[in-house]
Enzyme design. Structure first.
Site, PDB file in Angstrom:
ATOM      1  CG  ASN A   7      -1.804   1.170   1.321  1.00 59.49           C
ATOM      2  OD1 ASN A   7      -1.364   2.305   1.114  1.00 59.49           O
ATOM      3  ND2 ASN A   7      -3.058   0.955   1.624  1.00 59.49           N
ATOM      4  CG  ASP A   9      -3.010   4.652   0.697  1.00 66.72           C
ATOM      5  OD1 ASP A   9      -3.065   4.499  -0.527  1.00 66.72           O
ATOM      6  OD2 ASP A   9      -3.852   4.183   1.487  1.00 66.72           O
ATOM      7  CG  HIS A  10       0.868   6.210   4.784  1.00 68.48           C
ATOM      8  ND1 HIS A  10      -0.152   7.131   4.923  1.00 68.48           N
ATOM      9  CD2 HIS A  10       0.428   5.079   5.370  1.00 68.48           C
ATOM     10  CE1 HIS A  10      -1.156   6.584   5.586  1.00 68.48           C
ATOM     11  NE2 HIS A  10      -0.832   5.331   5.859  1.00 68.48           N
ATOM     12  NE  ARG A  18       7.599  21.469   2.686  1.00 64.58           N
ATOM     13  CZ  ARG A  18       8.923  21.520   2.852  1.00 64.58           C
ATOM     14  NH1 ARG A  18       9.505  20.704   3.702  1.00 64.58           N
ATOM     15  NH2 ARG A  18       9.644  22.372   2.178  1.00 64.58           N
ATOM     16  CG  HIS A  50      -3.501   8.963   1.555  1.00 67.01           C
ATOM     17  ND1 HIS A  50      -4.337   8.275   0.712  1.00 67.01           N
ATOM     18  CD2 HIS A  50      -3.717   8.480   2.810  1.00 67.01           C
ATOM     19  CE1 HIS A  50      -5.038   7.415   1.425  1.00 67.01           C
ATOM     20  NE2 HIS A  50      -4.710   7.517   2.715  1.00 67.01           N
ATOM     21  CB  THR A 100      -5.752   4.338   9.382  1.00 65.77           C
ATOM     22  OG1 THR A 100      -5.633   3.302   8.411  1.00 65.77           O
ATOM     23  CG2 THR A 100      -5.779   3.714  10.770  1.00 65.77           C
ATOM     24  CB  THR A 101      -9.508   1.379   7.282  1.00 70.15           C
ATOM     25  OG1 THR A 101      -9.075   2.010   6.082  1.00 70.15           O
ATOM     26  CG2 THR A 101     -10.825   0.699   7.057  1.00 70.15           C
ATOM     27  CG  HIS A 190      -5.651  -1.889   9.087  1.00 75.06           C
ATOM     28  ND1 HIS A 190      -5.371  -1.303  10.297  1.00 75.06           N
ATOM     29  CD2 HIS A 190      -6.045  -0.878   8.276  1.00 75.06           C
ATOM     30  CE1 HIS A 190      -5.618  -0.007  10.228  1.00 75.06           C
ATOM     31  NE2 HIS A 190      -6.018   0.281   9.007  1.00 75.06           N
ATOM     32  N   GLY A 191      -2.257  -2.835   9.903  1.00 75.78           N
ATOM     33  CA  GLY A 191      -1.453  -2.825  11.124  1.00 75.78           C
ATOM     34  C   GLY A 191      -0.330  -3.841  11.143  1.00 75.78           C
ATOM     35  N   GLY A 212       1.054  -1.396   4.351  1.00 74.50           N
ATOM     36  CA  GLY A 212       1.457  -0.060   3.926  1.00 74.50           C
ATOM     37  C   GLY A 212       2.284   0.689   4.948  1.00 74.50           C
ATOM     38  CG  HIS A 213       1.825   3.184   9.189  1.00 73.97           C
ATOM     39  ND1 HIS A 213       1.857   4.535   8.982  1.00 73.97           N
ATOM     40  CD2 HIS A 213       2.340   2.981  10.425  1.00 73.97           C
ATOM     41  CE1 HIS A 213       2.358   5.139  10.037  1.00 73.97           C
ATOM     42  NE2 HIS A 213       2.661   4.212  10.929  1.00 73.97           N
TER      43      HIS A 213
HETATM   44  N1  PXP Z   1      -5.921  -3.276   3.968  1.00 71.72           N
HETATM   45  C1  PXP Z   1      -6.895  -2.339   4.059  1.00 71.72           C
HETATM   46  C2  PXP Z   1      -8.261  -2.706   3.629  1.00 71.72           C
HETATM   47  C3  PXP Z   1      -6.612  -1.031   4.523  1.00 71.72           C
HETATM   48  O1  PXP Z   1      -7.599  -0.121   4.617  1.00 71.72           O
HETATM   49  C4  PXP Z   1      -5.282  -0.704   4.840  1.00 71.72           C
HETATM   50  C5  PXP Z   1      -4.954   0.701   5.240  1.00 71.72           C
HETATM   51  O2  PXP Z   1      -5.102   1.554   4.144  1.00 71.72           O
HETATM   52  C6  PXP Z   1      -4.305  -1.702   4.730  1.00 71.72           C
HETATM   53  C7  PXP Z   1      -4.654  -2.983   4.313  1.00 71.72           C
HETATM   54  C8  PXP Z   1      -2.882  -1.438   5.071  1.00 71.72           C
HETATM   55  O3  PXP Z   1      -2.795  -1.143   6.435  1.00 71.72           O
HETATM   56  P1  PXP Z   1      -1.418  -0.597   7.026  1.00 71.72           P
HETATM   57  O4  PXP Z   1      -1.152   0.719   6.370  1.00 71.72           O
HETATM   58  O5  PXP Z   1      -1.695  -0.482   8.490  1.00 71.72           O
HETATM   59  O6  PXP Z   1      -0.375  -1.618   6.683  1.00 71.72           O
END
Ligand code: PXP
Length: 237
Positions: A7, A9-10, A18, A50, A100-101, A190-191, A212-213
């Site tokens: 992911n 996004d970040h 910025r 983002h 976040t979600t 997630h996480g 992602g994060h």
């Molecule tokens: N899966 C889903 C459905 C999410 O919403 C997210 C966060 O955007 C992720 C995975 C990735 O989560 P993380 O950024 O905590 O790794």
């Protein structure tokens, strides 16, 4: 092999902080794929905090890229997904005020609306996934409304420690088994961090992780030495 969806996004979060045109999340695609990612995930949020429209459009235009578009089930974003036709999408609950979600989608409580969304996006050739907690009612409802894939929410597992984490891991494993038994493909995410990911990989039904994060956070420190050294190298009179 479990597929890794990165992911990105970040990377866009840093850019948006910025208002510059760098770092460009699209530049991350080839690096992620070369390092072993099988797909790229990006969340076009309603508030565009983002990823921007021009990001998702350029990602969707990369030939052969397996793009997983995360999205809330709202009309504007659904229409964009129908037009861009990414390989996959993941429907998530989305609240403007959240960082976040925060949890899984209530598929069982919104069957009619979500069945219509799954039908539309499937007709556009997009493989639809439902981001849900490992709750049997939500897993069965996802199957009943025609989604081929679920993504199990690992956020609680990641946040808990000790016995609570072990209980959540057991719920994820049981959920993955149930989903697989009724013919759903199982993803998770997630996480997840470098430390808590291996235990999730031990669940045999899970075929894909979206992370992602922690990857972007780790990249800061794994790349900081080189970035500073490169600046030193150009600071010559
Ligand atoms: N899966 C889903 C459905 C999410 O919403 C997210 C966060 O955007 C992720 C995975 C990735 O989560 P993380 O950024 O905590 O790794």
């Amino acid at each position: 092999m479990i597929n890794l969806g990165v992911n990105i996004d970040h990377i866009a979060t840093i850019r948006q902080a910025r208002g510059t045109d760098y770092p460009d999340p699209v530049d991350a695609v080839s690096i992620c794929l070369a390092a072993g990612a099988g797909s790229i995930t990006a969340h076009l949020r309603e508030d565009r905090r983002h990823i921007q429209d021009h990001d998702i459009e350029r990602l969707a235009a990369i030939p052969g890229l397996h793009l997983n578009m995360e999205m809330g089930a709202n009309e504007e974003i659904i229409a964009i997904c129908e037009r861009l036709k990414p390989a996959a999408c993941c429907l998530v609950p989305e609240k403007r005020e959240e960082l976040t979600t925060e949890g899984g989608l209530d598929v069982a409580g919104h069957r009619l609306h979500l069945a219509g969304v799954v039908e539309r996006l499937s007709a556009a050739g997009v493989r639809v996934s439902m981001f849900i907690d490992p709750v049997p009612e939500q897993i069965r409802a996802s199957k009943e409304i025609g989604a081929p894939v679920i993504e199990l929410h690992t956020g609680h597992y990641a946040n808990y420690q000790g016995e609570a984490r072990a209980r959540e891991l057991a719920a994820l494993a049981a959920g993955a088994r149930l989903a697989s038994d009724i013919g759903l493909m199982v993803h998770a995410g997630h996480g997840l961090t470098i430390d808590n990911t291996p235990a999730i990989c031990a669940v045999p039904e899970i075929e894909e992780l979206n992370i992602g994060h922690a990857i972007i956070a780790d990249a800061v420190f794994k790349g900081l030495h080189q970035a500073v050294a490169d600046f030193r190298a150009v600071m010559v009179r």
